[in-house]
Scaffold this active site. Structure first.
Site, mmCIF file in Angstrom:
data_model
loop_
_atom_site.group_PDB
_atom_site.id
_atom_site.type_symbol
_atom_site.label_atom_id
_atom_site.label_comp_id
_atom_site.label_asym_id
_atom_site.label_seq_id
_atom_site.Cartn_x
_atom_site.Cartn_y
_atom_site.Cartn_z
ATOM 1 N N HIS A 64 0.847 -1.191 0.000
ATOM 2 C CA HIS A 64 0.000 0.000 0.000
ATOM 3 C C HIS A 64 0.887 1.248 0.000
ATOM 4 C CE1 HIS A 64 -3.913 -1.914 0.740
ATOM 5 N NE2 HIS A 64 -3.209 -2.822 1.401
ATOM 6 N N THR B 202 13.657 -6.928 3.263
ATOM 7 C CA THR B 202 13.295 -5.663 2.620
ATOM 8 C C THR B 202 14.233 -5.308 1.478
ATOM 9 O OG1 THR B 202 14.640 -4.417 4.189
ATOM 10 C CG2 THR B 202 12.309 -4.766 4.761
ATOM 11 N N LYS C 127 25.563 -14.754 8.056
ATOM 12 C CA LYS C 127 26.814 -15.448 7.751
ATOM 13 C C LYS C 127 26.843 -15.904 6.308
ATOM 14 C CE LYS C 127 27.066 -20.102 8.900
ATOM 15 N NZ LYS C 127 27.275 -21.217 9.804
#
Length: 193
Positions: free
Chosen positions: A117, A164, A183
């Site tokens: 949105h 993200t 890692k």
């Protein structure tokens, strides 16, 4: 001997009936060729998917407990049909592609989100962006992959992570909120050198 006979009858009967409901091109591969598992998924999902209507338009068996936006926008290897048999996986592929590399495993309750949105107007959506997951990845339970993310081959996403940004180099473990590289992983080929 009796179990083998029953298995053969079950598979033969399934090969006769199941193609009436699912596209034949999805009824092959490691889960169907001399294997009962794929046929079991078809029978298990048939009522909820094709009669009640959860993910009805999908030409392959999908658990009614998953949400498929637009199945045509999901690219995957037929041998990875198991990723659609869990519960709670959200494939938000309405307007953009989700590509899942061969040998990748997706745990339950994962969200693959191609559009969000608009924070300035929640009635609007931002421009959709594709998600690309490389080969031999493992997406842990309750993880969320956000729009535009690209994960390279052999990436492990920890349970509960919110990814993200992209990790295109692969061969790593990412986790956290927002996800960060935890890692590096050595590939099998690197270990043999």
């Amino acid at each position: 001997m009796k179990k083998k006979f029953i298995k053969k009858i079950y598979i033969a009967f399934s090969k006769l009936i199941i193609p009436l409901f699912y596209d034949k091109k999805y009824l092959k591969g490691r889960h169907f060729d001399n294997n009962i598992k794929g046929w079991y998924w078809c029978w298990r999902n048939l009522f909820m998917q094709k009669i009640i209507g959860y993910n009805r338009t999908c030409p392959f068996p999908v658990s009614f407990r998953n949400e498929i936006g637009q199945w045509k926008n999901i690219k995957f290897d037929i041998d990875d049909l198991n990723n659609f048999q869990h519960y709670g996986v959200y494939f938000q592929s309405w307007h953009c592609d989700i590509t899942i590399g061969k040998g990748t495993y997706i745990a339950p309750n994962v969200g693959l989100i191609t559009e969000n949105h608009d924070i300035n107007n929640l009635d609007q959506h931002n421009e959709p962006e594709p998600i690309k997951i490389g080969k031999s990845c493992w997406i842990g339970m309750n993880a969320v992959i956000l729009p535009g993310v690209c994960l390279g081959d052999n990436t492990i996403v920890g349970a509960g992570a919110v990814v993200t940004r992209s990790f295109p180099e692969g061969n790593c473990v990412v986790g956290g909120v927002p996800a960060k590289k935890i890692k590096s992983l050595e590939t099998i080929n690197d270990n043999n050198d």
